[in-house]
Design an enzyme around this catalytic site. Structure first.
Site, short mmCIF file in Angstrom:
data_model
loop_
_atom_site.label_atom_id
_atom_site.label_comp_id
_atom_site.label_asym_id
_atom_site.label_seq_id
_atom_site.Cartn_x
_atom_site.Cartn_y
_atom_site.Cartn_z
CB CYS A 281 34.83 8.82 -28.50
SG CYS A 281 34.62 9.04 -26.75
CG HIS B 61 36.80 1.83 -24.70
ND1 HIS B 61 36.04 0.74 -24.33
CD2 HIS B 61 35.94 2.86 -24.82
CE1 HIS B 61 34.78 1.11 -24.24
NE2 HIS B 61 34.68 2.39 -24.52
N GLY C 7 33.58 -0.96 -18.91
CA GLY C 7 32.35 -1.62 -19.38
C GLY C 7 31.28 -1.53 -18.30
#
Lengths: 107, 482
Positions: B99, B405, B408
């Site tokens: 991903c 990334h 959250g």
């Protein structure tokens, strides 16, 4: 599991698929059966409405033979399940003979 | 496990001290506010669980956006040394192998796009399939062709005329991991991959048309072609059903192998096998093949996006300067050279919900970015903003060349959907100047901005902790969801 994928829509029982899975212990047997049901939905578009499962135990572990009744599912489905995780997976028999299972899906 | 002892070390570092069966310490990068959230879920324990795995070196690390996952926390980084019996774990990569995110730039200014935004988003929605399990009926491949993708990755798409050879210079590993072995990918996985190359999928995956609204480093932004007002396109997706199937197949293999190798696990989803074992090597071959499928998937989508822009603006992708800024994975395991305990070693770095962030001068970076550092993309939620950063020496030294990334979640999907109720999300976003297209608005409800932390807080911690350097902020104009 199918409710997570299809929401409130229930597939018609127009087709029967038979699957057989094995597992060294009840929880892996359960996971393997659910993986088959998920595979049939993801790859072949077969949504299970009812499952009749016969479980047998032997020296090597457990076998489940399942008759799955169902048909084409909702298109598009409500939710994608990526997989049946091992995280927190449980299947055990209680003192009164009832069974308890916990399965966490990756969504 | 008794309550874990956490010791603060400076403003952004929290050590999880070794105890019980932990082989190394844990380390979480966060400020006090983020750490309060992180302590509230199982992520800290999951970092400690990973520290129990054989052959782990350095520290078991959590990024500022870390949160509970299945076995490995999302936002977790761990490196394993094959010479010390180090392991590979499919759960440490996740179901959605490779991903990742790619970013396209253009010569278009936000003012060029706004008047045509609705039409542009309609065309994107018609052209790029998105949604739960959605395949591409016009683009069904036979299994032999899928195997080619597994070997060649993004280059397969470029060879088919979908993209430019120069695109490959702007993709992690040039869009193809070495050692991919299609023979280790099951027929079931191959079947699932036949009609999903070039598709977005569902969940948090998206295509986002946006623009640069703030620049923090003029020189770096100019080098990346991201001047203020520049229109950009983010593509966030992975290896789709093929990758899920590879993960699922190998969890079973690893569960069995782990027992045989006598590996005791604090959580069965951490099922793993030694990197040097036959099972470990088979998974590595299959995982790399699935990663290549994901690179090809994003390459094909980028081609479709360029076609849509060309149709809308009457100029081709070259004239529109729709170059690829970069493409980087955030769910992957790779062999990399890192200094651990004063010695340089080849280790297998697992990044699950963590982005590679290599510093200037790293030999794996192409000539264009070698002196700048690797571009890193941190998408936020679809109502606010996303960030472009660069990799740093700090990340290379402290976090195995990794950074966060995303934002959250602060709300589960179910809770987010419940909180939305009957609100007209399309109208709400339109009022903010954002066009949403989705095959299911249930997915949009699960992904509403309030379901996520403010990514700016996460990125600020990354920047101040030195595991990434802010370059620019992007704002959404239009979002295509599954």
């Amino acid at each position: 599991m199918m409710e997570l994928i299809l929401g409130e829509s229930r597939p018609a029982e127009v087709e029967v698929r038979n699957v057989a899975v094995e597992g060294g212990e009840p929880r892996s047997l359960l996971r393997n059966l659910l993986r088959e049901v998920l595979w049939l939905h993801e790859a072949e578009g077969f949504a299970t409405a009812v499952a009749r499962v016969r479980v047998e135990s032997g020296p090597e572990g457990f076998t489940a033979k399942a008759e799955l009744r169902g048909g084409p599912g909702l298109s598009p489905p409500v939710r994608e399940l990526k997989g049946v995780t091992l995280h927190g997976l449980e299947a055990r028999e209680g003192e009164g003979g009832e069974w308890f299972a916990r399965v966490i899906f990756d969504v | 496990l008794p309550e874990l002892e956490i010791k603060r070390e400076g403003p952004y570092r929290w050590r999880i001290l070794r105890q019980g069966r932990m082989r190394v310490e844990g380390l979480i990068i966060a400020d006090e506010r983020l750490m309060a959230d992180i302590r509230g879920d199982e992520a800290v324990k999951q970092v400690a669980n990973v520290a129990e795995l054989p052959g782990i070196v350095g520290r078991s690390i959590g990024m500022p956006d870390i949160h509970w996952g299945y076995g490995f926390a999302i936002g977790g980084v761990a490196a394993f040394d094959p010479e010390e019996g180090g392991v590979i774990s499919p759960g440490g990569v996740g179901y959605d192998i490779n991903c990742g995110v790619r970013l396209l730039r253009s010569r278009l200014h936000v003012d060029d796009v706004r008047p045509r935004l609705r039409s542009l988003m309609d065309s994107l929605f018609e052209t790029v399939p998105a949604g739960v399990g959605k395949g591409y009926r016009k683009f069904v491949l036979d299994q032999a062709e899928v195997r080619k993708i597994l070997e060649q990755g993004a280059a397969w798409a470029v060879d088919q005329g979908m993209g430019f050879p120069s695109d490959l210079d702007h993709i992690e590993a040039r869009g193809a991991l070495e050692g991919a072995d299609p023979d280790q990918v099951s027929d079931r996985a191959l079947k699932r991959g036949r009609d999903q190359v070039g598709t977005v999928g569902s969940g948090n995956h998206f295509i986002e048309v946006g623009f640069v609204d703030q620049v923090y480093d003029d020189g770096a932004a100019a080098r990346l072609g991201l001047d203020e007002g520049t229109v950009t396109v983010f593509i966030h997706s992975g290896s789709r059903g093929l990758g899920y199937q590879v993960c699922d197949d190998y969890l079973e293999v690893m569960e069995e192998a782990g027992r045989r190798y006598g590996i005791e696990l604090p959580d069965p989803q951490l099922a793993c096998a030694p990197l040097e074992s036959p099972e470990g090597k088979r998974y590595l071959g299959a995982m790399r093949a699935a990663a290549n499928y994901a690179f090809a998937n994003r390459q094909v989508m980028a081609h479709r996006v360029r076609e849509v822009f060309a149709g809308e603006f009457g100029e081709d992708a070259v004239a529109l300067k729709m170059g690829l800024v970069y493409d980087v994975a955030h769910n992957i395991a790779k062999f990399e050279r890192h200094e651990v305990d004063g010695r340089e070693r080849m280790v297998c770095v697992h990044r699950k919900g963590a982005t590679r962030a290599f510093p200037p001068g790293h030999p794996e970076l192409g000539p264009e970015y070698r002196d700048l550092g690797q571009p890193v993309f941190i998408p936020g939620d679809m109502g606010r903003y996303s960030f472009v950063l660069l990799g740093t020496e700090g990340a290379y030294r402290d976090t195995f060349g990794s950074t966060c990334h995303g934002a959250g979640r602060v709300m589960s999907r179910r809770k987010a959907k419940k909180s939305v109720g009957r609100r007209d999300l399309r109208a709400e976003f339109r009022e903010k100047g954002i066009e949403i297209r989705a095959s299911s608005f249930a997915t949009v409800a699960e992904e509403v901005p309030e379901a996520y932390k403010d990514v700016a807080n996460v990125v600020d911690v990354v920047d101040r902790a030195g595991i990434g350097r802010k370059v620019a902020r992007l704002r959404p104009l239009g979002v295509l969801k599954g």
